[in-house]
Every structure is written in C-alpha cells, then in structure tokens.
Write a protein that holds these residues in place. Structure first.
Motif, PDB file in Angstrom:
ATOM      1  N   SER A 231       0.826  -1.211   0.000  1.00  0.00           N
ATOM      2  CA  SER A 231       0.000   0.000   0.000  1.00  0.00           C
ATOM      3  C   SER A 231       0.860   1.261   0.000  1.00  0.00           C
ATOM      4  O   SER A 231       0.578   2.234  -0.710  1.00  0.00           O
ATOM      5  N   GLY A 232       1.928   1.252   0.803  1.00  0.00           N
ATOM      6  CA  GLY A 232       2.805   2.413   0.831  1.00  0.00           C
ATOM      7  C   GLY A 232       3.494   2.655  -0.499  1.00  0.00           C
ATOM      8  O   GLY A 232       3.635   3.810  -0.938  1.00  0.00           O
ATOM      9  N   MET A 233       3.909   1.590  -1.151  1.00  0.00           N
ATOM     10  CA  MET A 233       4.561   1.748  -2.454  1.00  0.00           C
ATOM     11  C   MET A 233       3.575   2.284  -3.489  1.00  0.00           C
ATOM     12  O   MET A 233       3.925   3.153  -4.308  1.00  0.00           O
ATOM     13  N   GLU A 234       2.357   1.782  -3.474  1.00  0.00           N
ATOM     14  CA  GLU A 234       1.357   2.277  -4.430  1.00  0.00           C
ATOM     15  C   GLU A 234       1.047   3.754  -4.188  1.00  0.00           C
ATOM     16  O   GLU A 234       0.922   4.528  -5.146  1.00  0.00           O
ATOM     17  N   ARG A 235       0.921   4.166  -2.915  1.00  0.00           N
ATOM     18  CA  ARG A 235       0.679   5.584  -2.621  1.00  0.00           C
ATOM     19  C   ARG A 235       1.841   6.455  -3.070  1.00  0.00           C
ATOM     20  O   ARG A 235       1.635   7.545  -3.620  1.00  0.00           O
ATOM     21  N   ARG A 236       3.061   5.987  -2.849  1.00  0.00           N
ATOM     22  CA  ARG A 236       4.220   6.783  -3.237  1.00  0.00           C
ATOM     23  C   ARG A 236       4.304   6.941  -4.754  1.00  0.00           C
ATOM     24  O   ARG A 236       4.525   8.047  -5.272  1.00  0.00           O
ATOM     25  N   LEU A 237       4.113   5.856  -5.478  1.00  0.00           N
ATOM     26  CA  LEU A 237       4.148   5.937  -6.941  1.00  0.00           C
ATOM     27  C   LEU A 237       3.000   6.791  -7.474  1.00  0.00           C
ATOM     28  O   LEU A 237       3.180   7.575  -8.419  1.00  0.00           O
ATOM     29  N   ARG A 238       1.817   6.674  -6.870  1.00  0.00           N
ATOM     30  CA  ARG A 238       0.684   7.479  -7.320  1.00  0.00           C
ATOM     31  C   ARG A 238       0.953   8.966  -7.102  1.00  0.00           C
ATOM     32  O   ARG A 238       0.652   9.794  -7.969  1.00  0.00           O
ATOM     33  N   ALA A 239       1.542   9.299  -5.966  1.00  0.00           N
ATOM     34  CA  ALA A 239       1.847  10.708  -5.710  1.00  0.00           C
ATOM     35  C   ALA A 239       2.885  11.240  -6.689  1.00  0.00           C
ATOM     36  O   ALA A 239       2.775  12.376  -7.179  1.00  0.00           O
ATOM     37  N   GLN A 240       3.882  10.442  -7.009  1.00  0.00           N
ATOM     38  CA  GLN A 240       4.893  10.878  -7.976  1.00  0.00           C
ATOM     39  C   GLN A 240       4.285  11.109  -9.354  1.00  0.00           C
ATOM     40  O   GLN A 240       4.566  12.113 -10.014  1.00  0.00           O
ATOM     41  N   ILE A 241       3.432  10.193  -9.787  1.00  0.00           N
ATOM     42  CA  ILE A 241       2.827  10.330 -11.119  1.00  0.00           C
ATOM     43  C   ILE A 241       1.894  11.536 -11.153  1.00  0.00           C
ATOM     44  O   ILE A 241       1.895  12.318 -12.112  1.00  0.00           O
ATOM     45  N   GLU A 242       1.075  11.714 -10.114  1.00  0.00           N
ATOM     46  CA  GLU A 242       0.152  12.854 -10.093  1.00  0.00           C
ATOM     47  C   GLU A 242       0.898  14.178 -10.094  1.00  0.00           C
ATOM     48  O   GLU A 242       0.471  15.141 -10.733  1.00  0.00           O
ATOM     49  N   GLU A 243       2.024  14.234  -9.400  1.00  0.00           N
ATOM     50  CA  GLU A 243       2.800  15.468  -9.380  1.00  0.00           C
ATOM     51  C   GLU A 243       3.350  15.808 -10.762  1.00  0.00           C
ATOM     52  O   GLU A 243       3.353  16.965 -11.178  1.00  0.00           O
ATOM     53  N   ILE A 244       3.793  14.798 -11.481  1.00  0.00           N
ATOM     54  CA  ILE A 244       4.342  15.051 -12.820  1.00  0.00           C
ATOM     55  C   ILE A 244       3.238  15.409 -13.802  1.00  0.00           C
ATOM     56  O   ILE A 244       3.334  16.390 -14.557  1.00  0.00           O
ATOM     57  N   VAL A 245       2.157  14.632 -13.802  1.00  0.00           N
ATOM     58  CA  VAL A 245       1.091  14.849 -14.781  1.00  0.00           C
ATOM     59  C   VAL A 245       0.341  16.147 -14.489  1.00  0.00           C
ATOM     60  O   VAL A 245      -0.078  16.856 -15.411  1.00  0.00           O
ATOM     61  N   ALA A 246       0.159  16.493 -13.204  1.00  0.00           N
ATOM     62  CA  ALA A 246      -0.551  17.732 -12.866  1.00  0.00           C
ATOM     63  C   ALA A 246       0.186  18.955 -13.366  1.00  0.00           C
ATOM     64  O   ALA A 246      -0.437  19.985 -13.662  1.00  0.00           O
ATOM     65  N   GLY A 247       1.500  18.882 -13.459  1.00  0.00           N
ATOM     66  CA  GLY A 247       2.232  20.011 -14.006  1.00  0.00           C
ATOM     67  C   GLY A 247       1.986  20.233 -15.482  1.00  0.00           C
ATOM     68  O   GLY A 247       2.297  21.303 -16.019  1.00  0.00           O
TER      69      GLY A 247
END
Length: 542
Positions: A231-247
C-alpha cells in the motif's frame, strides 16, 4: 423643593422621559465598558476532560474562589483567567489533577507498604503500569483517551511452563491512525512490559475496529507488513505520477491508479565454486634419510669372552650405504562461497493507469470548449510516467495513458483577495467577539448622539418662536394703537409713494411693538399667577 418642582413642571413629561432614557442609556453604556474592562481575559485551563476530572477541577477552583467558565455539554473544557493559567496548572498537577480517569505510580505514595500483602502490592503495580502506559499513549497527537489492560501470568517453576504476557489497548481517536502509528503504539507497550512482544498486543478503537490483532502469529504479522509495504509503495508511486502529470494537464485534471504486485516468498541461495587453475602452495615438507650397513667383525661367543681366550683378528667386511629423500607439497585450491538472500516484498509487476482530461479553450461565444489532447502529447506523458515508475518490460510492467473528457468541467477562476476576503468569510472566535464588541459600542454611540447631542444642538441652533398669546396681544395692541393714532398727529401716507408708505409702516410697526411689550409687562405685573399658568400651558403644548 419648590424650585425643583417648578423646574420639573416646566420640563414636562416628554422631556423627563427623554432625560430618563438618555440617563439609563449612559449608565448602561458606562456599565458595559467598566465590566468589559474589568472582566479578566479567559483562557483554556484544560480541554477534553472526563466528567470526573472536570468535577474535581471545578471543586478546587470553587474552593479557591477563582472565577471560571465551562464549555461543552459535560464541561469538558474549563476556562480560567489567562494570567493565572500557569499557576493553576502547577497547583492542580501537585494534587494529581487531572488524573485522566487513571492512576500511575503515585498509587504507591499512599498507604503503608508494610501492612500491604503481596497480592495487593502486585495489583497496585499492575494498575500503576497500566495507568502509566495509558498516559504515554495519550501523548500521541490523534489519541484523545486510552485504556490499557495487561495480562501478566504468574511465574512458573519451570521455564517450559511459562506463559507469555499479552496486552489489550482501547483508544478514543480524533481522526484515524496510520499503520506506522499503530505499530509505534504496539512497540511502546511491548518495550514497557517485561516479556511482552509486539505481536501479542491488540488495539481497538472506540468504534470497535480492530487496528492490531494480537492473536495472530509471526507469519501473519509478516503478511500484514507486506500488505502495508504494498500500500505504501502504491501511494508513493501514485503521488509521484500525479505530481508530474498535474504540471502538464493542471491540478485535479488527472486520475492515477497504481497496482503493484510484490513477491511474498523469501529466497536464500548458497553456492561454492572451485578454481582448479588457481593453486597456491599451502605447505612444503622435505625429509632425507641415510642408512649404512656391513658384515660381522667377529662372532660373539662364551669362549671369546673367557679370560685368556685367543682373540682372532678378522678382516673387516664391506658396508652398504642407503640415502632416502622424501618431499611433500600441499596446494590450496581457491574457492568462492556465495550466500544470497532475497527478502519478500520485491516488485514482480507494475500496472499503471493514467486518465487525463482534455484542454478547455475559450470558444467564439466566450465559453470554454473541450478539445482533445494530441497523440504526441499523450505519448510524451506516457514516457514520463514510465520513467517515473521504473518501467521494466522484461518484468511485464504495463503503463496506459488515456485521454478522456471528465464529467465535471474545470471551474472558472475568480479573482479574490486572499487576505481580507478569507478573514471575513472564515473569522476566528476572537474576531467574532471583537466585531460584536465594536458593534455594541457603535450602537451605543449612535444612541447617545441621536438622543442627547442632536436634541441639544437643535435646541441651541433653532430660534425660539413667539408664543401664540403674545402674537394675539401684539395684534390687538397694534389695532388699538392704529386707532388712536388715527386721531392724533399721525400723518396719512399717500398711496402714490410706495417708499414713503414702507417707511411710515415701519415706524408704526416699531411703535406698536414697543407699546405691545409695555402692555404685556403691565399685564404680567398685574396678574403674575395667571401669567405663570399661561406659560405653563404653552410649555406643555410645545
């Protein structure tokens, strides 16, 4: 008292009522200001108290004669003068308040230890340990209240018969605890009790949810740890992807889901490799032997040993010589021993799904119109996502980026002042009290201005009108004077000259006014009582 009564009679009921209203308003205004200034500034002494602790604190404050306030349905919050907060907290702490409905090691400060039995001492020790643990757990931010139950088995004679201790913790939370905080509470309890292991601690919240199961074994704990890691790995990867795509597409215009498949098995491998070509002399040993052998020099017999026996000299016989050399060399063959342990939790496969919204551009009518994103831009976003998650094609990873229109359109941004507008829309408690106080003061100021200052200014600035009786008397006197003047030396103003007519009229008007005033004075002197009655009626009518 007659001048006072005359003054009251002259003022009349209307003015007396106005003066009474103004007086009461001013008294209320100054009383409010005095009370507001003399009232002590209240601060929070204790918050989130239990009913027992709240009643104990209030009894102590009543005994001291200190002003206090309570908030909440059951008085969970107690307020006291802000200047006395530190002193009150120290004094109450010296008395063990608030006790938070628990008892700690201060239980041994009471009673006689010599007269207590061993059973009572053990029970008190268990209660103290539970109370101290509860206090430590309450120090965590989101924990509002805690209760700890410890099961300490009796010591057995043999070690194999010994039972392990266990613990149960009930928490009242303000929010939710994450897995790390639950694990911290378990380790805190296990480190405080001798022989207690973290997996033997059960945690339950006030809603009956099982946060930690103390009945599961170590294998189940390892499985739970693997789930938390996933769960922690999925949250971390999701946050990284959202940060890149949101930009790229904007905040809130992308949805990301990550599914990570982790390997749960633990692999341990050992290998030993020998290299025959790599030899090293470990030890070397050399041994040399030499042997010399030959014929007999003479026979040994009894006769030869007797005295007087003839010794026969014999010629020496040839001897044999033997040499022996032995050499031993030990070689060490190099070898490599390798032990490799692969723990569970490694990534077996990643699946990433990214949904991005299109672009919204203003149309001809000024409204926002949806426009799909080009395929090249979607491919660049997919390349960034693959790089961010560590895409491995051999591992079977999948990354999909799809452009679809969201159901809700982006809101049109509006200009707003962040400071003033936000403070007006979300005022604090102090701001509300300050605004109420300013409103009351403003209202009282307006009342004072309208009820006191305005009538006084109007009274001072407005000219006093001539009473109706005086006007009537002046008219009558003018008529009499006009009649008498007609038969005297009064000259008749010709109608043809307007200027002369106005001058003569002014003279006549002056004479009439002077005679009228004299007649009024004579009438007042002749009948003062009637004059006072007339003036009183005029004042009441005005």
């Amino acid at each position: 008292m007659k001048p006072v009564l005359d003054l009251v009679t002259k003022l009349g009921p209307a003015r007396l009522a106005a003066m009474a209203a103004v007086t009461l308003t001013l008294i209320g205004f100054f009383a409010f200001v005095i009370l507001r200034v003399s009232r002590p500034d209240m601060g929070v002494l204790y918050a989130d108290l239990s009913m027992q602790d709240s009643s104990a604190v209030i009894r102590d404050l009543d005994a001291r004669g200190i002003r206090y306030e309570t908030r909440g349905d059951a008085g969970q919050t107690v307020l006291a003068p802000r200047g006395d907060l530190a002193r009150l907290r120290m004094d109450l702490a010296g008395k063990g308040l608030p006790s938070q409905a628990g008892v700690g090691y201060e239980i041994f400060d009471k009673g006689d230890a010599f007269s207590s039995t061993n059973f009572v001492q053990n029970v008190n020790h268990l209660r103290a340990l539970e109370g101290e643990l509860a206090r430590s757990i309450r120090a965590i931010g989101r924990v509002q209240a805690a209760r700890v139950h410890l099961v300490m088995p009796e010591r057995r004679l043999f070690e194999r018969d010994r039972e392990m201790p266990s613990a149960a913790i009930v928490l009242k939370l303000m929010g939710d605890l994450d897995a790390g905080q639950v694990r911290a509470i378990r380790h805190l309890a296990a480190s405080s009790v001798e022989g207690l292991k973290p997996e033997r601690v059960s945690i339950v919240d006030e809603r009956g949810r099982l946060l930690a199961d103390g009945a599961r074994g170590a294998d189940n704990e390892a499985g739970a740890g693997l789930d938390e890691k996933q769960s922690g790995m999925e949250r971390r990867l999701r946050a990284q992807i959202e940060e890149i795509v949101a930009g790229i597409v904007g905040q809130g215009r992308a949805r990301v889901q990550v599914a990570a498949e982790l390997a749960s098995n633990r692999i341990e491998s050992r290998s030993e490799t020998f290299d025959p070509e790599s030899r090293v002399v470990r030890s070397s040993q050399t041994r040399n032997e030499t042997a010399l052998t030959g014929g007999a020099e003479g026979a040994v017999s009894v006769g030869n040993e007797l005295p007087g026996a003839n010794q026969q000299e014999k010629a020496p016989t040839p001897k044999d010589s033997t040499n022996k050399t032995e050499e031993t060399t030990n070689y060490e063959i190099s070898r490599v021993t390798k032990t490799e342990i692969v723990e569970g939790g490694r990534i077996k496969r990643l699946s990433v799904a990214v949904l991005v919204d299109g672009a919204y551009l203003p149309g001809p009518d000024g409204k926002l119109a949806y426009q799909a994103r080009p395929a090249a831009e979607i491919e660049r976003i997919a390349a960034l996502v693959r790089t961010a998650v560590g895409f491995d094609k051999a591992r079977g990873d999948q990354v999909e980026v799809v452009n679809l229109r969201f159901a809700e359109a982006p809101a049109v941004p509006e200009f707003s002042e962040p400071g003033l507008i936000q403070s007006l829309l979300m005022p604090s408690r102090e701001d509300i009290l300050r605004m109420v106080e300013l409103a009351v003061l403003s209202l009282l100021t307006i009342i004072v201005l309208m009820a006191v200052v305005r009538p006084l200014l109007r009274k001072v600035l407005s000219p006093e009108p001539m009473p109706a009786g005086l006007l009537a008397g002046a008219g009558a006197a003018a008529a009499l004077v006009g009649i008498e003047g007609a038969g005297s030396d009064m000259q008749i103003v010709p109608r043809d000259n307007p200027t002369a007519r106005l001058v003569e009229f002014a003279k006549i008007n002056g004479q009439v006014q002077a005679e009228t005033v004299q007649r009024v004075v004579d009438m007042v002197r002749a009948s003062p009582a009637e004059t006072v009655e007339v003036l009183r009626n005029w004042i009441q009518e005005s």
